[in-house]
Enzyme design. Structure first.
Site, short mmCIF file in Angstrom:
data_model
loop_
_atom_site.label_atom_id
_atom_site.label_comp_id
_atom_site.label_asym_id
_atom_site.label_seq_id
_atom_site.Cartn_x
_atom_site.Cartn_y
_atom_site.Cartn_z
N ASP A 101 0.85 -0.97 -0.02
CA ASP A 101 0.02 0.09 0.11
C ASP A 101 0.92 1.13 0.18
O ASP A 101 1.63 1.39 0.83
CB ASP A 101 -0.84 0.00 1.05
CG ASP A 101 -2.31 0.49 1.07
OD1 ASP A 101 -3.26 0.21 1.38
OD2 ASP A 101 -2.38 1.85 0.42
N ASP A 203 -2.86 4.70 -2.25
CA ASP A 203 -3.85 5.25 -1.60
C ASP A 203 -4.38 6.68 -2.10
O ASP A 203 -3.45 7.61 -2.08
CB ASP A 203 -3.30 5.61 0.05
CG ASP A 203 -4.28 5.86 0.97
OD1 ASP A 203 -5.33 5.10 1.26
OD2 ASP A 203 -4.30 6.95 1.54
N GLU A 245 -6.41 4.31 -5.75
CA GLU A 245 -7.78 4.27 -5.39
C GLU A 245 -7.96 5.72 -5.57
O GLU A 245 -7.04 6.51 -5.44
CB GLU A 245 -7.53 4.11 -3.55
CG GLU A 245 -8.94 4.33 -3.00
CD GLU A 245 -8.63 4.76 -1.61
OE1 GLU A 245 -7.46 5.60 -1.24
OE2 GLU A 245 -9.60 4.44 -0.80
N ASP A 320 -12.34 -0.28 4.39
CA ASP A 320 -13.09 1.16 4.47
C ASP A 320 -14.51 0.58 4.51
O ASP A 320 -15.41 1.71 4.55
CB ASP A 320 -12.66 2.20 3.68
CG ASP A 320 -11.35 2.56 3.94
OD1 ASP A 320 -10.74 2.99 2.84
OD2 ASP A 320 -10.88 2.49 4.84
O1 TEU Z 1 -9.32 5.88 2.04
C1 TEU Z 1 -9.89 7.13 1.30
C2 TEU Z 1 -11.17 7.57 2.30
O2 TEU Z 1 -11.26 8.98 2.43
C3 TEU Z 1 -12.08 6.63 2.47
O3 TEU Z 1 -11.81 6.30 4.09
C4 TEU Z 1 -13.51 7.23 2.14
O4 TEU Z 1 -13.71 8.31 1.48
C5 TEU Z 1 -14.07 7.65 3.81
O5 TEU Z 1 -14.01 6.63 4.72
C6 TEU Z 1 -15.35 8.29 3.73
O6 TEU Z 1 -16.29 7.77 4.36
C7 TEU Z 1 -7.99 5.85 2.20
C8 TEU Z 1 -7.81 4.63 2.82
O7 TEU Z 1 -8.38 3.49 2.23
C9 TEU Z 1 -8.39 4.57 4.35
O8 TEU Z 1 -8.43 3.52 4.91
C10 TEU Z 1 -7.61 5.88 4.93
O9 TEU Z 1 -8.10 6.03 6.14
C11 TEU Z 1 -7.65 7.11 4.05
O10 TEU Z 1 -7.41 6.77 2.73
C12 TEU Z 1 -6.36 7.95 4.44
O11 TEU Z 1 -5.12 7.51 4.33
#
Ligand code: TEU
Ligand code: CA
Length: 551
Positions: A101, A203, A245, A320
């Site tokens: 990641d 990410d 992502e 998530d």
């Molecule tokens: O996630 C992007 C992120 O913002 C999501 O968590 C989602 O948009 C948010 O939960 C809306 O409810 C990535 C990672 O997958 C996540 O685990 C991290 O917390 C985030 O980025 C920050 O690095």
């Protein structure tokens, strides 16, 4: 971008590991790298081709590792760099690549760069981040809110300025406009790729091109130039997988990231089908019931957009998101049938499927009843914001129970032993109460288990070119209960249907899909004849391969 047009990741299936919750080898209640190595045989039995490993780098764990303090060190609670190299090597022996990641939109506030940046405006690291003077009233430079609640601006007295952190205050955004930031990131990527990892999941990569002063955060003007520079400096010529992502990518912008002539990424994770089920104001914490025609339309738009160029990622859950069977199926009355149905309709589309840890046995949401059971920084941050917006704590908890991130982060359920066999200590987050009967050991011992269904789907992807190369055409799109589509390759048709309801339902099938075929996968009785209308039992799904179809 990949040198040849049939790269390994087009026939492979991915498996996401959230290390904190996968398997604890030393009894501290936290999953770790040696614990993953202990379970590689499970992954090999499943048949997956690569692991997407959520971050294991040094981190204060403000966001469970998505806040990196040192890209070249492993967090002690996860293990050592030797453990990491051993994981790469042991996985390779089993034909499994480890995709790491890459979290470079932001670092941890405990990263040495940020510590230096906070000490002096004159430090060269100061410009690695976004700093702005206070507004005339002394408050934050703008009213931009953070994803995890509160203001996105945070004051540092030592330099008399605010810094920008789009997620939590412990995750200051990196200023990608700074050339040294890009150089440092690309050098770090090369160090990891030279260790033999299989690539990167990137990410929130859509945020690195942000134009902060013009309020552009997603898919900013510099995004694709930076991704093309990254490709030149770190990715070109390597036999790896890159998946970005992006919560802002749409079918219209997808090929800008992963078109073959773009020389950027191989695929993207988009969330259009996820966000369609969220409230515009309260987001995931006020989820809507599944609108199947909308869900099918969105997935179909992505199949069409990337039919001839680029490549789809196929998933319903990750760290998530809520558990797929709880969000889209029936975790109570029809857990196994609906878990298999969801797997069938997702895995037989065109693209690379991603299984989230526990999805292969149909793990369900946790249904926490007490606030102190939650662990997610986003949940607690949003609770404050939504209380202020008048949402009751009970309503907020109900929403968090349905689609909060902790649902996916309860420990992997290995057996009916204490703590589901995840740890001999006290787990960092509560184990789901249903682990006593819902676990890997029980499911794999069951001839009708979910694991065996996933294993068959993964094997089918390797065996049938129609799955990786065939066209996609859905049918009866307005049907509110059943999802149906036909994959086409030469004179072959693969008809795939899934009933998304707990009642019997029918779907009309186009003549091209009719006829006698071979049932390649099912979750109910053998079905070899496709006629119209097709009647399906609750959560029934199957796929029939018909050959000799002309036209
Ligand atoms: O996630 C992007 C992120 O913002 C999501 O968590 C989602 O948009 C948010 O939960 C809306 O409810 C990535 C990672 O997958 C996540 O685990 C991290 O917390 C985030 O980025 C920050 O690095
Ligand atoms: Ca541990």
């Amino acid at each position: 971008m990949h040198p040849d047009d049939k790269p390994w990741w087009k026939r492979a299936t991915g498996y996401q590991i959230y290390p904190r919750s996968f398997n604890d080898s030393n009894g501290d209640g936290i999953g770790d790298l040696p614990g993953i190595i202990e379970k590689l045989d499970h992954l090999q039995a499943l048949g997956i081709g690569f692991v997407w490993l959520s971050p294991v780098y040094a981190s204060p764990m403000a966001d469970n590792g998505y806040d990196i303090a040192d890209y070249d060190a492993i967090a002690p609670e996860f293990g050592t760099m030797d453990d990491m190299q051993r994981l790469v090597d042991e996985a390779k022996v089993r034909g499994i690549r480890i995709v790491m990641d890459l979290v470079v939109n932001h670092t941890s506030s405990e990263h040495a760069w940020f510590q230096a940046a906070c000490a002096s405006r004159d430090a060269h690291e100061h410009e690695y981040y976004y700093w702005r003077d206070a507004a005339p009233d002394g408050g934050p430079p703008s009213d931009r809110r953070a994803v995890f609640g509160g203001s996105a601006w945070h004051w540092v007295e030592a330099v008399g300025r605010y810094y920008f952190a789009y997620f939590s205050s412990g995750q200051p955004d990196l200023n990608w406009q700074n050339r040294q930031v890009r150089r440092n990131v690309f050098a770090m990527m090369n160090r990891w790729l030279d260790r033999g990892i299989g690539g990167f999941r990137m990410d929130v990569i859509d945020l690195i091109g942000k134009d902060l002063d013009n309020g552009v955060l997603e898919q900013g003007p510099d995004l694709h130039p930076y991704l093309q520079e990254m490709h030149r400096e770190a990715l070109a010529g390597r036999d790896i997988l890159t998946v970005g992502e992006s919560w802002s990518v749409t079918p219209d912008t997808a090929l800008q990231y992963c078109g073959r002539e773009r020389y950027e990424l191989d695929m993207v994770f988009n969330f259009n089908h996820v966000v369609a089920g969220w409230d515009p104001e309260f987001g995931r914490f006020k989820p809507k019931p599944l609108d199947l025609p909308l869900f099918k339309r969105i997935l179909g738009e992505w199949q069409t957009a990337l039919a001839e160029d680029g490549w789809n990622s196929l998933f319903l859950s990750n760290h998530d998101l809520p558990r797929a069977v709880s969000r889209y199926g029936d975790p109570d009355r029809h857990r196994v049938a609906s878990a298999k149905m969801l797997a069938t309709v997702i895995h037989l589309m065109k693209g690379t499927p991603y299984i989230y840890q526990g999805e292969e046995i149909g793990m369900t949401n946790a249904n926490f009843t007490r606030l102190e059971q939650f662990r997610d920084v986003e949940t607690f941050g949003q609770l404050e914001d939504q209380r202020a917006a008048g949402v009751s704590e009970a309503d907020f908890i109900a929403g968090a129970n349905r689609t909060g991130r902790d649902n996916a982060r309860t420990p992997m359920q290995w057996s009916d032993e204490p703590s589901a066999g995840f740890t001999r200590g006290t787990p960092w987050i509560d184990v789901n109460d249903n682990a006593v009967h819902l676990n890997v050991e029980a499911d794999r011992a069951d001839p009708d288990g979910v694991f065996g269904h996933y294993r068959r789907l993964i094997a089918l992807r390797r065996q049938l070119p129609i799955i990786t190369e065939g066209g996609y055409r859905s049918f009866d799109d307005a049907n509110p209960c059943v999802f149906g589509y036909v994959r086409t390759l030469g004179d072959q048709r693969l008809v795939v249907v899934g009933n998304f309801t707990g009642e019997r339902a029918s779907i009309g099938v186009p003549a091209e899909g009719w006829g006698e075929g071979r049932c390649v996968i099912r979750n109910g009785p053998e079905r070899t004849t496709i006629d119209s209308p097709l009647s399906l039992a609750p959560y029934e799904s199957f796929a029939v391969l018909i050959t000799g179809v002309d036209g």
